[in-house]
Design a protein around this motif. Sequence first.
Motif, PDB file in Angstrom:
ATOM      1  N   TYR A   1      -3.259  23.598 -12.433  1.00 23.00           N
ATOM      2  CA  TYR A   1      -4.436  23.185 -13.194  1.00 23.00           C
ATOM      3  C   TYR A   1      -4.197  21.831 -13.868  1.00 23.00           C
ATOM      4  CZ  TYR A   1      -5.889  28.030 -12.548  1.00 23.00           C
ATOM      5  OH  TYR A   1      -6.234  29.234 -12.001  1.00 23.00           O
ATOM      6  N   CYS A   2      -2.962  21.628 -14.327  1.00 17.82           N
ATOM      7  CA  CYS A   2      -2.607  20.349 -14.952  1.00 17.82           C
ATOM      8  C   CYS A   2      -2.680  19.209 -13.940  1.00 17.82           C
ATOM      9  CB  CYS A   2      -1.216  20.426 -15.559  1.00 17.82           C
ATOM     10  SG  CYS A   2      -1.090  21.545 -16.975  1.00 17.82           S
ATOM     11  N   ILE A   3      -2.317  19.493 -12.695  1.00 17.70           N
ATOM     12  CA  ILE A   3      -2.399  18.483 -11.639  1.00 17.70           C
ATOM     13  C   ILE A   3      -3.863  18.097 -11.397  1.00 17.70           C
ATOM     14  CG2 ILE A   3      -2.182  18.151  -9.129  1.00 17.70           C
ATOM     15  CD1 ILE A   3       0.377  17.637 -10.518  1.00 17.70           C
ATOM     16  N   VAL A   4      -4.729  19.099 -11.360  1.00 16.21           N
ATOM     17  CA  VAL A   4      -6.161  18.840 -11.150  1.00 16.21           C
ATOM     18  C   VAL A   4      -6.721  17.994 -12.291  1.00 16.21           C
ATOM     19  CG1 VAL A   4      -8.450  19.893 -10.991  1.00 16.21           C
ATOM     20  CG2 VAL A   4      -6.509  20.925  -9.778  1.00 16.21           C
ATOM     21  N   ILE A   5      -6.354  18.345 -13.527  1.00 12.07           N
ATOM     22  CA  ILE A   5      -6.805  17.581 -14.696  1.00 12.07           C
ATOM     23  C   ILE A   5      -6.313  16.137 -14.620  1.00 12.07           C
ATOM     24  CG2 ILE A   5      -6.588  17.343 -17.205  1.00 12.07           C
ATOM     25  CD1 ILE A   5      -6.406  20.430 -17.318  1.00 12.07           C
ATOM     26  N   SER A   6      -5.042  15.963 -14.249  1.00 11.35           N
ATOM     27  CA  SER A   6      -4.445  14.624 -14.159  1.00 11.35           C
ATOM     28  C   SER A   6      -5.139  13.787 -13.101  1.00 11.35           C
ATOM     29  CB  SER A   6      -2.954  14.737 -13.829  1.00 11.35           C
ATOM     30  OG  SER A   6      -2.267  15.493 -14.804  1.00 11.35           O
ATOM     31  N   ALA A   7      -5.382  14.388 -11.926  1.00 10.93           N
ATOM     32  CA  ALA A   7      -6.051  13.663 -10.842  1.00 10.93           C
ATOM     33  C   ALA A   7      -7.485  13.308 -11.218  1.00 10.93           C
ATOM     34  CB  ALA A   7      -6.024  14.503  -9.562  1.00 10.93           C
ATOM     35  N   ALA A   8      -8.176  14.230 -11.890  1.00  9.52           N
ATOM     36  CA  ALA A   8      -9.562  13.979 -12.292  1.00  9.52           C
ATOM     37  C   ALA A   8      -9.639  12.858 -13.328  1.00  9.52           C
ATOM     38  CB  ALA A   8     -10.177  15.259 -12.859  1.00  9.52           C
ATOM     39  N   ALA A   9      -8.711  12.851 -14.291  1.00 10.68           N
ATOM     40  CA  ALA A   9      -8.690  11.799 -15.308  1.00 10.68           C
ATOM     41  C   ALA A   9      -8.380  10.439 -14.687  1.00 10.68           C
ATOM     42  CB  ALA A   9      -7.654  12.127 -16.382  1.00 10.68           C
ATOM     43  N   THR A  10      -7.487  10.437 -13.713  1.00 11.34           N
ATOM     44  CA  THR A  10      -7.156   9.194 -12.992  1.00 11.34           C
ATOM     45  C   THR A  10      -8.365   8.687 -12.225  1.00 11.34           C
ATOM     46  OG1 THR A  10      -4.841   9.891 -12.759  1.00 11.34           O
ATOM     47  CG2 THR A  10      -5.623   8.153 -11.274  1.00 11.34           C
TER      48      THR A  10
ATOM     49  N   MET B   1       0.823  -1.212   0.000  1.00 12.22           N
ATOM     50  CA  MET B   1       0.000   0.000   0.000  1.00 12.22           C
ATOM     51  C   MET B   1       0.856   1.261   0.000  1.00 12.22           C
ATOM     52  SD  MET B   1      -3.125  -1.205   2.515  1.00 12.22           S
ATOM     53  CE  MET B   1      -4.094   0.274   2.246  1.00 12.22           C
ATOM     54  N   LEU B   2       1.980   1.224   0.715  1.00  9.27           N
ATOM     55  CA  LEU B   2       2.880   2.367   0.737  1.00  9.27           C
ATOM     56  C   LEU B   2       3.480   2.609  -0.646  1.00  9.27           C
ATOM     57  CD1 LEU B   2       4.262   4.519   2.513  1.00  9.27           C
ATOM     58  CD2 LEU B   2       6.078   2.851   2.977  1.00  9.27           C
ATOM     59  N   PHE B   3       3.896   1.536  -1.295  1.00  8.39           N
ATOM     60  CA  PHE B   3       4.494   1.657  -2.624  1.00  8.39           C
ATOM     61  C   PHE B   3       3.474   2.170  -3.637  1.00  8.39           C
ATOM     62  CE2 PHE B   3       6.352  -0.520  -6.536  1.00  8.39           C
ATOM     63  CZ  PHE B   3       7.314   0.454  -6.713  1.00  8.39           C
ATOM     64  N   MET B   4       2.264   1.635  -3.588  1.00  7.85           N
ATOM     65  CA  MET B   4       1.224   2.091  -4.510  1.00  7.85           C
ATOM     66  C   MET B   4       0.908   3.562  -4.307  1.00  7.85           C
ATOM     67  SD  MET B   4      -1.422  -1.144  -4.885  1.00  7.85           S
ATOM     68  CE  MET B   4      -1.798  -1.263  -3.137  1.00  7.85           C
ATOM     69  N   SER B   5       0.928   4.020  -3.052  1.00  5.66           N
ATOM     70  CA  SER B   5       0.682   5.434  -2.768  1.00  5.66           C
ATOM     71  C   SER B   5       1.750   6.312  -3.410  1.00  5.66           C
ATOM     72  CB  SER B   5       0.667   5.670  -1.252  1.00  5.66           C
ATOM     73  OG  SER B   5      -0.315   4.893  -0.621  1.00  5.66           O
ATOM     74  N   CYS B   6       3.021   5.893  -3.278  1.00  9.62           N
ATOM     75  CA  CYS B   6       4.126   6.653  -3.862  1.00  9.62           C
ATOM     76  C   CYS B   6       4.002   6.731  -5.380  1.00  9.62           C
ATOM     77  CB  CYS B   6       5.463   6.002  -3.487  1.00  9.62           C
ATOM     78  SG  CYS B   6       5.878   6.076  -1.732  1.00  9.62           S
ATOM     79  N   ILE B   7       3.715   5.578  -6.010  1.00 11.52           N
ATOM     80  CA  ILE B   7       3.596   5.539  -7.464  1.00 11.52           C
ATOM     81  C   ILE B   7       2.468   6.447  -7.941  1.00 11.52           C
ATOM     82  CG2 ILE B   7       3.053   4.086  -9.461  1.00 11.52           C
ATOM     83  CD1 ILE B   7       5.761   3.523  -8.344  1.00 11.52           C
ATOM     84  N   MET B   8       1.319   6.345  -7.308  1.00  7.76           N
ATOM     85  CA  MET B   8       0.155   7.127  -7.727  1.00  7.76           C
ATOM     86  C   MET B   8       0.438   8.628  -7.640  1.00  7.76           C
ATOM     87  SD  MET B   8      -3.682   7.088  -6.149  1.00  7.76           S
ATOM     88  CE  MET B   8      -4.959   8.172  -6.772  1.00  7.76           C
ATOM     89  N   CYS B   9       0.990   9.063  -6.519  1.00  7.17           N
ATOM     90  CA  CYS B   9       1.248  10.496  -6.317  1.00  7.17           C
ATOM     91  C   CYS B   9       2.255  11.040  -7.314  1.00  7.17           C
ATOM     92  CB  CYS B   9       1.740  10.736  -4.898  1.00  7.17           C
ATOM     93  SG  CYS B   9       0.506  10.458  -3.618  1.00  7.17           S
ATOM     94  N   VAL B  10       3.342  10.311  -7.503  1.00  7.11           N
ATOM     95  CA  VAL B  10       4.401  10.805  -8.379  1.00  7.11           C
ATOM     96  C   VAL B  10       3.960  10.790  -9.840  1.00  7.11           C
ATOM     97  CG1 VAL B  10       6.752  10.366  -9.194  1.00  7.11           C
ATOM     98  CG2 VAL B  10       6.219  10.199  -6.763  1.00  7.11           C
ATOM     99  N   MET B  11       3.182   9.779 -10.244  1.00 10.36           N
ATOM    100  CA  MET B  11       2.729   9.728 -11.633  1.00 10.36           C
ATOM    101  C   MET B  11       1.727  10.831 -11.946  1.00 10.36           C
ATOM    102  SD  MET B  11       4.565   7.583 -13.007  1.00 10.36           S
ATOM    103  CE  MET B  11       5.766   6.422 -12.362  1.00 10.36           C
ATOM    104  N   ILE B  12       0.881  11.175 -10.992  1.00  9.78           N
ATOM    105  CA  ILE B  12      -0.031  12.301 -11.193  1.00  9.78           C
ATOM    106  C   ILE B  12       0.761  13.597 -11.316  1.00  9.78           C
ATOM    107  CG2 ILE B  12      -1.785  13.728 -10.056  1.00  9.78           C
ATOM    108  CD1 ILE B  12      -3.099  11.182  -9.066  1.00  9.78           C
ATOM    109  N   ALA B  13       1.813  13.720 -10.493  1.00 12.30           N
ATOM    110  CA  ALA B  13       2.680  14.894 -10.582  1.00 12.30           C
ATOM    111  C   ALA B  13       3.396  14.938 -11.931  1.00 12.30           C
ATOM    112  CB  ALA B  13       3.698  14.871  -9.444  1.00 12.30           C
ATOM    113  N   GLY B  14       3.881  13.775 -12.391  1.00 11.26           N
ATOM    114  CA  GLY B  14       4.548  13.707 -13.690  1.00 11.26           C
ATOM    115  C   GLY B  14       3.610  14.064 -14.831  1.00 11.26           C
ATOM    116  N   LEU B  15       2.373  13.595 -14.739  1.00  9.39           N
ATOM    117  CA  LEU B  15       1.365  13.949 -15.742  1.00  9.39           C
ATOM    118  C   LEU B  15       1.172  15.454 -15.806  1.00  9.39           C
ATOM    119  CD1 LEU B  15      -1.488  11.293 -15.336  1.00  9.39           C
ATOM    120  CD2 LEU B  15      -0.346  11.909 -17.470  1.00  9.39           C
ATOM    121  N   GLY B  16       1.123  16.071 -14.632  1.00 12.70           N
ATOM    122  CA  GLY B  16       0.958  17.523 -14.573  1.00 12.70           C
ATOM    123  C   GLY B  16       2.094  18.257 -15.250  1.00 12.70           C
TER     124      GLY B  16
END
Length: 353
Positions: free
Chosen positions: A121-130, A93-108
């Motif tokens: 705004y790009c972060i919001v779009i990325s999180a919403a699409a996810t 669960m810790l690893f999945m949390s790290c991956i999810m957060c960083v990939m959303i940041a990378g998308l932004g």
Amino acid sequence: MVKGEISNIFKVAFLYMATIIGAGFASGQEIIRFFSMYYAGGFFGIILAGMLFSIIGYIVLNKVFSERISSYDEFLFPMTGYFLGRLMEFIVMLFMSCIMCVMIAGLGNVLGELTGLDYKYCIVISAAATLLAIMTNIKGIVAISSVVSPVLIAGIIFVGFYILASKDTSVFSISGKVKLLTDNWVFSAILYVSYNTIISTVLMSRMLPYLKSGKVSKWGGVLGGGMLCVTALIINSALYSFYPHSIISEIPVLGIIQNNSKLLSHIYSIILILAMYTSAVTSGYCLTERISSKMKINYKLVGAVLCAVAMPMSTLGFSSLITTLYPVFGYLGLFLMFIILFQFVRGYITRPR
């Protein structure tokens, strides 16, 4: 083998690959850190990793099919026991949390560079699409991976061959040295498989509805590992041609092609977006499913909260994640990989003849 079985085999293989071909793979960072830096040994390391991915995919999916496993708990706890199972569950669960957060940041970041929009705004779009993909549950994840994974593979292979055909290192300069993750390519390859096994087993343990027969479960894992191996070999060949020049770029593959083709760099930026999106969605789904089932909270509510929390957590750099967190989780994941292989070998030895 009937037509429907072949279709299901590829569907399962692409879903397996979707948990591994993320932004680290597509950008070249993972390939450089775990393979290219070992020179010729890196090629042997990729072959070893491909074999291990095929074996683990075969074992896990066959176990899920034969024992009718429908959740990660049903897969994990009989092998590890309660205490070690809980410890492994926390690591997952810790690893999945790290991956999810960083990939959303990378998308932004990539969206911001392509569109010129403000990063927040790009972060919001990325999180919403996810979140939209997470809301579709496993059926939506399978549909996304069935479309995105072939595109990723085709795009990565094409760009890899393009780099090999247009080699020109004159535009690069070298500064500083990069420390090796391990002392040899064998252990580096094992670590690479190890941390990827952490998330892939979570997703594979939920794939029973798509394992229509024993052939699908066995060949889906083998095919997924084989295609990963071929794709990684092509990327490594391209990066190896530019090594050590390629290590100075935050996103090595994109850094190389930007000096040769602006159009192709924009196309590959889209491929990176798909890779990051796939990583964010698969890790986000696995994390949401785990929290929802364990705490008996509404699945969609958990997904919404996780995506909201992920938005401000975008402080880690992309390459620093690969070089620090990934190897750490690789060491932690060795136990899970060992248990999977040990259980298979023991079951084979003790099986009645």
